[in-house]
Design a protein around this motif. Structure first.
Motif, mmCIF file in Angstrom:
data_model
loop_
_atom_site.group_PDB
_atom_site.id
_atom_site.type_symbol
_atom_site.label_atom_id
_atom_site.label_comp_id
_atom_site.label_asym_id
_atom_site.label_seq_id
_atom_site.Cartn_x
_atom_site.Cartn_y
_atom_site.Cartn_z
ATOM 1 N N GLU A 96 0.820 -1.201 0.000
ATOM 2 C CA GLU A 96 0.000 0.000 0.000
ATOM 3 C C GLU A 96 0.858 1.256 0.000
ATOM 4 O O GLU A 96 0.424 2.321 -0.425
ATOM 5 N N HIS A 97 2.092 1.143 0.473
ATOM 6 C CA HIS A 97 2.986 2.295 0.542
ATOM 7 C C HIS A 97 3.244 2.885 -0.838
ATOM 8 O O HIS A 97 3.279 4.099 -1.007
ATOM 9 N N TYR A 98 3.423 2.062 -1.824
ATOM 10 C CA TYR A 98 3.761 2.539 -3.158
ATOM 11 C C TYR A 98 2.571 3.147 -3.873
ATOM 12 O O TYR A 98 2.685 4.147 -4.554
ATOM 13 N N ARG A 99 1.419 2.537 -3.743
ATOM 14 C CA ARG A 99 0.238 3.039 -4.439
ATOM 15 C C ARG A 99 -0.992 2.608 -3.662
ATOM 16 O O ARG A 99 -1.199 1.431 -3.407
ATOM 17 N N ARG A 100 -1.811 3.539 -3.316
ATOM 18 C CA ARG A 100 -3.034 3.242 -2.575
ATOM 19 C C ARG A 100 -3.985 2.429 -3.433
ATOM 20 O O ARG A 100 -4.078 2.638 -4.656
ATOM 21 N N ALA A 101 -4.685 1.511 -2.791
ATOM 22 C CA ALA A 101 -5.664 0.692 -3.513
ATOM 23 C C ALA A 101 -6.810 1.586 -3.987
ATOM 24 O O ALA A 101 -7.260 2.487 -3.281
ATOM 25 N N GLY A 102 -7.272 1.340 -5.198
ATOM 26 C CA GLY A 102 -8.412 2.075 -5.728
ATOM 27 C C GLY A 102 -8.045 3.368 -6.422
ATOM 28 O O GLY A 102 -8.931 4.103 -6.857
ATOM 29 N N THR A 103 -6.758 3.696 -6.546
ATOM 30 C CA THR A 103 -6.374 4.948 -7.204
ATOM 31 C C THR A 103 -6.217 4.762 -8.710
ATOM 32 O O THR A 103 -5.965 5.736 -9.413
ATOM 33 N N GLY A 104 -6.364 3.572 -9.200
ATOM 34 C CA GLY A 104 -6.290 3.341 -10.637
ATOM 35 C C GLY A 104 -4.872 3.194 -11.137
ATOM 36 O O GLY A 104 -3.914 3.097 -10.368
ATOM 37 N N ARG A 105 -4.760 3.193 -12.445
ATOM 38 C CA ARG A 105 -3.447 3.038 -13.058
ATOM 39 C C ARG A 105 -2.655 4.328 -12.972
ATOM 40 O O ARG A 105 -3.228 5.415 -12.911
ATOM 41 N N PRO A 106 -1.332 4.235 -13.026
ATOM 42 C CA PRO A 106 -0.520 5.452 -13.006
ATOM 43 C C PRO A 106 -0.749 6.284 -14.273
ATOM 44 O O PRO A 106 -0.926 5.736 -15.370
ATOM 45 N N THR A 107 -0.734 7.584 -14.117
ATOM 46 C CA THR A 107 -0.907 8.473 -15.265
ATOM 47 C C THR A 107 0.453 8.735 -15.897
ATOM 48 O O THR A 107 1.501 8.328 -15.380
ATOM 49 N N LYS A 108 0.425 9.470 -17.030
ATOM 50 C CA LYS A 108 1.686 9.834 -17.682
ATOM 51 C C LYS A 108 2.530 10.707 -16.758
ATOM 52 O O LYS A 108 3.747 10.589 -16.707
ATOM 53 N N LYS A 109 1.866 11.596 -16.037
ATOM 54 C CA LYS A 109 2.592 12.463 -15.107
ATOM 55 C C LYS A 109 3.277 11.635 -14.021
ATOM 56 O O LYS A 109 4.423 11.899 -13.662
ATOM 57 N N ASP A 110 2.570 10.620 -13.493
ATOM 58 C CA ASP A 110 3.183 9.736 -12.495
ATOM 59 C C ASP A 110 4.422 9.050 -13.071
ATOM 60 O O ASP A 110 5.452 8.939 -12.412
ATOM 61 N N ARG A 111 4.320 8.616 -14.308
ATOM 62 C CA ARG A 111 5.439 7.929 -14.959
ATOM 63 C C ARG A 111 6.634 8.870 -15.119
ATOM 64 O O ARG A 111 7.774 8.505 -14.870
ATOM 65 N N ARG A 112 6.341 10.114 -15.569
ATOM 66 C CA ARG A 112 7.426 11.090 -15.735
ATOM 67 C C ARG A 112 8.084 11.408 -14.401
ATOM 68 O O ARG A 112 9.305 11.557 -14.316
ATOM 69 N N ASP A 113 7.270 11.549 -13.356
ATOM 70 C CA ASP A 113 7.829 11.814 -12.023
ATOM 71 C C ASP A 113 8.739 10.678 -11.564
ATOM 72 O O ASP A 113 9.805 10.909 -10.993
ATOM 73 N N LEU A 114 8.324 9.449 -11.836
ATOM 74 C CA LEU A 114 9.157 8.302 -11.475
ATOM 75 C C LEU A 114 10.469 8.303 -12.264
ATOM 76 O O LEU A 114 11.542 8.031 -11.715
#
Length: 129
Positions: free
Chosen positions: A97-115
């Motif tokens: 759960e630390h990495y991604r909360r349940a129910g928040t859906g797939r990562p967006t492009k912005k999430d990918r760029r931030d990573l």
């Protein structure tokens, strides 16, 4: 009584077929020996089995005539599973759960760029040292 039937009767598995599959995968042992699903269990036997990343340790107190209700399970078995096993499972759940909360859906492009940006920064920091 067969070990797969016993584990089904005391509600550790939802069906006998699932209990049988666990025996085939060598996840069940009686008195320290890996066993087949047809192995007979008697009162006083110790059963160790792995289910949901927890190694359960139970002692057979009595043999139920058929599948029993959840409130009556303690009459037929004594659970010696250490509390640390359940704490470890809770820790695994929280770490996911630390990495991604349940129910928040797939990562967006912005999430990918931030990573990607974070990863680049960590690589650059390593090179400068």
């Amino acid at each position: 009584m067969r070990v797969d039937k016993y584990l089904w009767c005391v509600r550790y598995y939802k069906s006998r077929n699932i209990a049988t599959e666990a025996c085939k995968k060598n996840q069940v042992s009686v008195n320290g020996q890996v066993c087949k699903a047809s192995r007979e269990v008697y009162p006083g036997d110790s059963i160790h089995f792995r289910k949901d990343q927890i190694t359960y340790e139970i002692v057979v107190l009595d043999l139920p005539p058929n599948r029993v209700g959840a409130k009556l399970v303690d009459i037929y078995r004594k659970d010696n599973t250490p509390a640390e096993a359940f704490a470890h499972l809770e820790l695994l759940r929280l770490s996911k759960e630390h990495y991604r909360r349940a129910g928040t859906g797939r990562p967006t492009k912005k999430d990918r760029r931030d990573l990607d940006e974070l990863e680049e920064n960590t690589w650059n920091d390593d090179e400068t040292e």
